[in-house]
Scaffold this motif. Structure first.
Motif, PDB file in Angstrom:
ATOM      1  N   GLY A 177       1.197  -1.491  -0.456  1.00  0.00           N
ATOM      2  CA  GLY A 177       0.402   0.161   0.248  1.00  0.00           C
ATOM      3  C   GLY A 177       0.801   1.734  -0.087  1.00  0.00           C
ATOM      4  N   PRO A 178      -0.038   2.224   0.060  1.00  0.00           N
ATOM      5  CA  PRO A 178       0.913   3.635  -0.352  1.00  0.00           C
ATOM      6  C   PRO A 178       2.122   4.300   1.208  1.00  0.00           C
ATOM      7  CG  PRO A 178      -1.151   4.258  -0.623  1.00  0.00           C
ATOM      8  CD  PRO A 178      -1.677   2.472  -0.110  1.00  0.00           C
ATOM      9  N   ALA A 179       1.396   3.936   2.183  1.00  0.00           N
ATOM     10  CA  ALA A 179       2.229   3.587   3.508  1.00  0.00           C
ATOM     11  C   ALA A 179       3.562   2.923   3.546  1.00  0.00           C
ATOM     12  CB  ALA A 179       1.817   3.248   4.620  1.00  0.00           C
ATOM     13  N   GLY A 180       3.665   1.707   3.252  1.00  0.00           N
ATOM     14  CA  GLY A 180       4.740   0.631   2.655  1.00  0.00           C
ATOM     15  C   GLY A 180       5.621   1.001   1.267  1.00  0.00           C
ATOM     16  N   ARG A 181       4.984   1.688   0.015  1.00  0.00           N
ATOM     17  CA  ARG A 181       5.879   1.702  -0.689  1.00  0.00           C
ATOM     18  C   ARG A 181       6.375   3.165  -0.205  1.00  0.00           C
ATOM     19  NH1 ARG A 181       1.054   0.548  -3.724  1.00  0.00           N
ATOM     20  NH2 ARG A 181       0.455   2.643  -3.815  1.00  0.00           N
ATOM     21  N   LEU A 182       6.022   3.846   0.535  1.00  0.00           N
ATOM     22  CA  LEU A 182       6.575   5.342   1.379  1.00  0.00           C
ATOM     23  C   LEU A 182       8.144   4.547   2.054  1.00  0.00           C
ATOM     24  CD1 LEU A 182       7.199   7.688   1.073  1.00  0.00           C
ATOM     25  CD2 LEU A 182       5.900   8.457   2.351  1.00  0.00           C
ATOM     26  N   ALA A 183       7.628   3.623   2.624  1.00  0.00           N
ATOM     27  CA  ALA A 183       8.626   3.621   3.853  1.00  0.00           C
ATOM     28  C   ALA A 183       9.754   2.651   3.328  1.00  0.00           C
ATOM     29  CB  ALA A 183       7.707   2.383   4.631  1.00  0.00           C
ATOM     30  N   GLU A 184       9.716   2.209   1.934  1.00  0.00           N
ATOM     31  CA  GLU A 184      10.508   1.035   1.500  1.00  0.00           C
ATOM     32  C   GLU A 184      11.554   2.281   0.689  1.00  0.00           C
ATOM     33  OE1 GLU A 184      10.733  -2.185  -2.135  1.00  0.00           O
ATOM     34  OE2 GLU A 184       9.153  -1.624  -2.258  1.00  0.00           O
ATOM     35  N   LEU A 185      10.584   3.744   0.290  1.00  0.00           N
ATOM     36  CA  LEU A 185      11.613   4.851  -0.500  1.00  0.00           C
ATOM     37  C   LEU A 185      12.044   5.260   0.933  1.00  0.00           C
ATOM     38  CD1 LEU A 185       9.453   5.436  -3.077  1.00  0.00           C
ATOM     39  CD2 LEU A 185      11.059   4.331  -3.479  1.00  0.00           C
ATOM     40  N   VAL A 186      11.642   5.237   2.031  1.00  0.00           N
ATOM     41  CA  VAL A 186      12.150   6.676   2.677  1.00  0.00           C
ATOM     42  C   VAL A 186      13.431   6.004   3.468  1.00  0.00           C
ATOM     43  CG1 VAL A 186      11.774   8.304   4.457  1.00  0.00           C
ATOM     44  CG2 VAL A 186      10.622   8.574   2.449  1.00  0.00           C
ATOM     45  N   ILE A 187      13.039   4.651   4.236  1.00  0.00           N
ATOM     46  CA  ILE A 187      13.785   4.219   5.947  1.00  0.00           C
ATOM     47  C   ILE A 187      15.103   4.213   4.957  1.00  0.00           C
ATOM     48  CG2 ILE A 187      14.022   1.989   6.518  1.00  0.00           C
ATOM     49  CD1 ILE A 187      11.585   1.902   6.727  1.00  0.00           C
ATOM     50  N   PRO A 188      15.639   3.677   3.779  1.00  0.00           N
ATOM     51  CA  PRO A 188      16.947   4.275   3.046  1.00  0.00           C
ATOM     52  C   PRO A 188      18.224   5.404   3.206  1.00  0.00           C
ATOM     53  CG  PRO A 188      16.537   2.282   2.235  1.00  0.00           C
ATOM     54  CD  PRO A 188      14.724   3.257   2.067  1.00  0.00           C
ATOM     55  N   VAL A 189      16.804   5.993   2.942  1.00  0.00           N
ATOM     56  CA  VAL A 189      17.097   7.294   2.538  1.00  0.00           C
ATOM     57  C   VAL A 189      17.548   8.007   4.116  1.00  0.00           C
ATOM     58  CG1 VAL A 189      16.799  10.487   2.290  1.00  0.00           C
ATOM     59  CG2 VAL A 189      15.994   8.201   0.697  1.00  0.00           C
ATOM     60  N   VAL A 190      16.381   7.908   5.482  1.00  0.00           N
ATOM     61  CA  VAL A 190      16.979   8.052   6.768  1.00  0.00           C
ATOM     62  C   VAL A 190      17.810   7.612   7.238  1.00  0.00           C
ATOM     63  CG1 VAL A 190      15.774   8.458   8.787  1.00  0.00           C
ATOM     64  CG2 VAL A 190      14.420   8.431   6.882  1.00  0.00           C
ATOM     65  N   ALA A 191      18.542   6.298   6.818  1.00  0.00           N
ATOM     66  CA  ALA A 191      19.487   5.254   7.821  1.00  0.00           C
ATOM     67  C   ALA A 191      21.156   6.803   7.381  1.00  0.00           C
ATOM     68  CB  ALA A 191      19.581   4.127   6.498  1.00  0.00           C
ATOM     69  N   GLU A 192      20.569   7.037   6.135  1.00  0.00           N
ATOM     70  CA  GLU A 192      22.109   8.097   5.787  1.00  0.00           C
ATOM     71  C   GLU A 192      22.359   9.159   6.829  1.00  0.00           C
ATOM     72  OE1 GLU A 192      23.898   7.603   3.758  1.00  0.00           O
ATOM     73  OE2 GLU A 192      23.146   5.848   3.683  1.00  0.00           O
ATOM     74  N   ALA A 193      21.310   9.352   7.960  1.00  0.00           N
ATOM     75  CA  ALA A 193      21.126  10.540   8.130  1.00  0.00           C
ATOM     76  C   ALA A 193      21.563  10.182  10.049  1.00  0.00           C
ATOM     77  CB  ALA A 193      20.142  10.996   8.734  1.00  0.00           C
ATOM     78  N   ALA A 194      22.090   8.550  10.471  1.00  0.00           N
ATOM     79  CA  ALA A 194      22.455   8.198  11.314  1.00  0.00           C
ATOM     80  C   ALA A 194      23.253   9.216  11.966  1.00  0.00           C
ATOM     81  CB  ALA A 194      23.095   6.793  11.884  1.00  0.00           C
ATOM     82  N   HIS A 195      23.934   9.814  11.183  1.00  0.00           N
ATOM     83  CA  HIS A 195      25.319  10.196  12.323  1.00  0.00           C
ATOM     84  C   HIS A 195      25.312  11.484  12.049  1.00  0.00           C
ATOM     85  CE1 HIS A 195      24.699  12.198   7.879  1.00  0.00           C
ATOM     86  NE2 HIS A 195      25.907  13.779   8.720  1.00  0.00           N
ATOM     87  N   LEU A 196      23.781  11.973  12.416  1.00  0.00           N
ATOM     88  CA  LEU A 196      23.282  13.323  13.224  1.00  0.00           C
ATOM     89  C   LEU A 196      22.503  12.521  14.629  1.00  0.00           C
ATOM     90  CD1 LEU A 196      21.209  14.767  10.099  1.00  0.00           C
ATOM     91  CD2 LEU A 196      23.628  15.266  10.664  1.00  0.00           C
ATOM     92  N   LEU A 197      22.460  11.643  15.276  1.00  0.00           N
ATOM     93  CA  LEU A 197      22.184  11.269  16.183  1.00  0.00           C
ATOM     94  C   LEU A 197      22.958  11.576  17.670  1.00  0.00           C
ATOM     95  CD1 LEU A 197      20.170   7.626  15.228  1.00  0.00           C
ATOM     96  CD2 LEU A 197      19.124  10.059  15.535  1.00  0.00           C
ATOM     97  N   PRO A 198      22.421  11.221  18.245  1.00  0.00           N
ATOM     98  CA  PRO A 198      22.859  12.071  19.773  1.00  0.00           C
ATOM     99  C   PRO A 198      24.499  11.157  19.965  1.00  0.00           C
ATOM    100  CG  PRO A 198      21.335  13.345  20.014  1.00  0.00           C
ATOM    101  CD  PRO A 198      21.019  12.387  19.165  1.00  0.00           C
ATOM    102  N   HIS A 199      23.941  10.305  20.155  1.00  0.00           N
ATOM    103  CA  HIS A 199      25.176   8.851  20.122  1.00  0.00           C
ATOM    104  C   HIS A 199      26.329   8.513  19.306  1.00  0.00           C
ATOM    105  CE1 HIS A 199      23.601   5.589  17.215  1.00  0.00           C
ATOM    106  NE2 HIS A 199      22.669   6.098  17.834  1.00  0.00           N
ATOM    107  N   ALA A 200      25.928   8.826  17.970  1.00  0.00           N
ATOM    108  CA  ALA A 200      26.973   8.619  16.876  1.00  0.00           C
ATOM    109  C   ALA A 200      28.361  10.071  17.030  1.00  0.00           C
ATOM    110  CB  ALA A 200      26.070   8.627  15.587  1.00  0.00           C
ATOM    111  N   ALA A 201      27.162  11.356  17.431  1.00  0.00           N
ATOM    112  CA  ALA A 201      28.697  12.203  17.535  1.00  0.00           C
ATOM    113  C   ALA A 201      29.340  11.708  18.720  1.00  0.00           C
ATOM    114  CB  ALA A 201      26.732  13.279  18.134  1.00  0.00           C
ATOM    115  N   ALA A 202      28.692  11.507  19.630  1.00  0.00           N
ATOM    116  CA  ALA A 202      29.381  10.910  21.158  1.00  0.00           C
ATOM    117  C   ALA A 202      30.110  10.579  20.810  1.00  0.00           C
ATOM    118  CB  ALA A 202      28.392  10.642  22.089  1.00  0.00           C
ATOM    119  N   ALA A 203      29.977   9.400  20.237  1.00  0.00           N
ATOM    120  CA  ALA A 203      31.337   7.582  19.939  1.00  0.00           C
ATOM    121  C   ALA A 203      32.038   8.339  18.836  1.00  0.00           C
ATOM    122  CB  ALA A 203      30.680   6.910  18.844  1.00  0.00           C
ATOM    123  N   ASP A 204      31.923   9.537  18.147  1.00  0.00           N
ATOM    124  CA  ASP A 204      33.047  10.428  17.272  1.00  0.00           C
ATOM    125  C   ASP A 204      34.161  11.237  18.222  1.00  0.00           C
ATOM    126  OD1 ASP A 204      31.642   9.011  15.010  1.00  0.00           O
ATOM    127  OD2 ASP A 204      30.809  10.370  14.554  1.00  0.00           O
TER     128      ASP A 204
END
Length: 257
Positions: free
Chosen positions: A230-257
């Motif tokens: 459905g529409p939500a499933g198709r959008l999730a498939e497209l968006v989740i990989p894009v959002v994953a590219e922003a993992a470095h913006l999360l606080p715990h990722a910045a602290a690990a650096d």
């Protein structure tokens, strides 16, 4: 002896009732207003389109073009409200897609009139016509909220201010997109525009859910009813990989650096 074919019997004339005649005039007026700005349509043209005399138009609409336009607008508004009426069957985003299919079909069939109506600035625009148009917007918002599980009234779960504001904002975006679509020669195709508008609603819900508890609950309930294709499933498939590219913006990722 030459036989002469019998002449066909004269067609019986049936006098229209007051309501039938009024409906006939409104249909004729709507046909003209659909493709012309309302202040460019004369009562003579309405009379010709309806196959009646100009005095007859005045008999039913003594206020002239202004009264006729307001009546025609009210009739179109009722039709437009019906576009947003959808039984609560199937995943919510698929219901919204069907609603948008009907809405965009209405926009397509009433292109010039729809554009003149929403842009305003017509000499026949009044507080009454503005009220009619706003009534459509409010009715549309209530229908969308009902598909999100937030129905007002006695015993219903009314929507809170953030969720209601979000839905009203989306309705405004749908209107704006419709006008731009007309300006762009009805491109992209209506089905593509409809899909993008459904995605827009899902994205707004997700963004609002991040900071609003009520919307978060709505999204959880909505996702439980959705399907992978459905529409939500198709959008999730497209968006989740894009959002994953922003993992470095999360606080715990910045602290690990």
């Amino acid at each position: 002896m030459t036989s002469t074919a019998a002449a066909p019997p004269p067609r019986a004339y049936r006098r229209l009732s007051v309501e039938e005649r009024r409906a006939q005039l409104l249909v004729a007026a709507l046909g003209l207003f659909a493709h012309r700005a309302p202040d460019e349509v004369s009562l003579d043209e309405v009379a010709v389109a309806a196959g009646v005399s100009r005095p007859l138009v005045y008999r039913y609409f003594p206020g002239g073009r202004q009264q006729l336009y307001e009546a025609a607008l009210g009739s179109a508004a009722d039709e437009l409200k019906l576009c947003f009426t959808e039984p609560p069957v199937g995943p919510p985003t698929e219901r919204v897609a069907r609603v948008l299919d009907r809405y965009l079909r209405f926009v397509d069939e009433h292109d010039t009139g729809f554009s003149a109506l929403l842009r305003g600035g017509s000499v026949v625009e009044t507080s009454r016509t503005t009220t009619i148009v706003d009534g459509v917007r409010r009715a549309a918002a209530e229908e969308i909220l009902s598909h999100l599980g937030r129905i007002g009234g006695a015993g219903g779960r009314g929507a809170g201010p953030r969720l209601r504001m979000m839905v009203r904002s989306w309705i405004a975006a749908v209107e704006a997109a419709s006008l731009i679509w007309l300006d762009e020669g009805k491109q992209p195709p209506a089905a593509e525009l409809r899909g993008w508008l459904v995605d827009h609603l899902i994205a707004l819900l997700a963004a609002t859910a991040a900071t609003d508890e009520e919307t978060s609950a709505v999204v959880r309930d909505l996702l439980a009813l959705e399907t992978p294709d459905g529409p939500a499933g198709r959008l999730a498939e497209l968006v989740i990989p894009v959002v994953a590219e922003a993992a470095h913006l999360l606080p715990h990722a910045a602290a690990a650096d």
